[in-house]
Enzyme design. Structure first.
Site, short mmCIF file in Angstrom:
data_model
loop_
_atom_site.label_atom_id
_atom_site.label_comp_id
_atom_site.label_asym_id
_atom_site.label_seq_id
_atom_site.Cartn_x
_atom_site.Cartn_y
_atom_site.Cartn_z
NE ARG A 188 -3.44 1.75 -7.58
CZ ARG A 188 -4.67 1.56 -7.11
NH1 ARG A 188 -5.72 1.57 -7.93
NH2 ARG A 188 -4.88 1.39 -5.81
CB SER B 55 2.46 5.82 -2.47
OG SER B 55 2.10 5.34 -3.74
CE LYS C 283 -3.53 4.41 -3.92
NZ LYS C 283 -2.78 3.25 -3.45
#
Length: 339
Positions: free
Chosen positions: A171, A240, A269
């Site tokens: 990521r 997700s 996040k």
């Protein structure tokens, strides 16, 4: 050499090669996977090939004077994983069948047609086996590392792999595509060296370019069906989810797994409100596909996540920021696997 004799020798050698390769695959299907359907497919193809292995072709064999038996390559002498072994032998069978298809036309047109049909059956078997291999590996991976930018990035990842990690997601959202692509290629090779699955976050194009094992999609990314069309049927696609509605939709769209979270508030996040342990409990009771609890999970709170029903956990900082990623990975795996 007589032209017909040369053709007979080519056919004989490749009939042997195709049958041998199929037998190797068949043994794993029968005794490794205990899958009678796949074992039967291999056996049936071997018998169909054997039909063309006539005494006329066998009599043309001259092994002592075959210059090819001395030709080898270092890659042929080493197999690090079952997946590599299966792929090598499936490729061997496919190549042999292509030779049989072409030279068979000079011997018997029906032989060329038959070998072409079997070759496509082997392609299908390969897709089924690779999909099964990846999916079983996914289901058997209790710990899922999602990367974040750090110094000594590759060293951290390799330490985690040395600690027993079998599932990694790359990521990275803040670097140029060319750099991201180069790093993805390195990570893919590193993961496969350790027999671990390699997943790319968001970017289906990069996953395709480096031959990753799959892609992980957020709620705002492309549809799962489109990703499947681009990557093919035997790659892993995750999604997700933050609530039951998103979970149900992902399952309906045939995701291979889902992320469940964020369980706790996390700087990874910052815009996402914590879903909490209630969502973990809901996933444990409801999800029909593999799922990973994710978001703010580390050694201090993993036990309560497990107590809420999680058996597979994804995390970032707990490993990426650890002083010793290898030992931390080993410790986390021990917590997850103790019954």
């Amino acid at each position: 050499m007589d032209k017909n004799l040369a053709i007979f020798r080519i056919l004989d050698a490749n009939l042997d090669r195709a049958r041998e390769g199929l037998r190797v695959v068949e043994e794993w299907c029968r005794l490794g996977l205990e899958n009678s359907d796949w074992a039967e497919k291999c056996k049936q193809m071997r018998q169909e090939i054997a039909y063309w292995h006539t005494s006329e072709l066998r009599m043309a064999r001259d092994t002592p004077n075959d210059p090819g038996i001395q030709i080898s390559h270092p890659q042929e002498e080493k197999r690090e994983t079952i997946n590599q072994l299966l792929q090598a032998n499936l490729c061997r069978v496919q190549e042999a069948l292509r030779v049989l298809e072409e030279y068979g036309k000079l011997y018997d047109g029906n032989m060329g047609t038959a070998c072409k049909k079997i070759r496509y059956q082997v392609y299908t078997l390969e897709s089924e086996l690779l999909q099964n291999y990846r999916y079983q590996k996914l289901k058997q991976s209790p710990l899922y590392l999602v990367t974040s930018s750090r110094e000594n990035f590759l060293k951290i990842v390799e330490s985690a792999l040395q600690g027993g990690l079998t599932l990694l997601q790359y990521r990275e959202k803040k670097i140029d595509d060319i750099v991201r692509l180069e790093m993805a290629q390195k990570l893919c090779e590193l993961c496969h060296q350790y027999d671990a699955l390699f997943i790319v976050n968001d970017r289906v194009d990069i996953a395709l370019a480096v031959n990753a094992d799959g892609v992980h999609l957020g709620q705002q990314d492309i549809p799962i069906a489109l990703a499947r069309r681009i990557l093919g049927p035997n790659k892993i696609i995750g999604r997700s989810t933050t609530n039951p509605q998103e979970m149900e939709k992902a399952i309906a769209e045939k995701a291979d797994y889902i992320g469940v979270g964020p369980v706790y508030a996390t700087p990874t996040k910052p815009d996402k409100k914590a879903a909490g342990l209630d969502y973990v409990k809901y996933a444990a009771e409801t999800s029909s596909i593999p799922w990973f609890a994710i978001g703010g999970i580390d050694e201090t709170n993993m036990t309560e996540v497990i107590a809420s029903g999680a058996t597979q956990v994804a995390l970032v900082r707990a490993i990426m920021e650890a002083d010793d990623p290898q030992k931390t990975t080993q410790k986390l795996l021990k917590i997850l696997t103790v019954k």
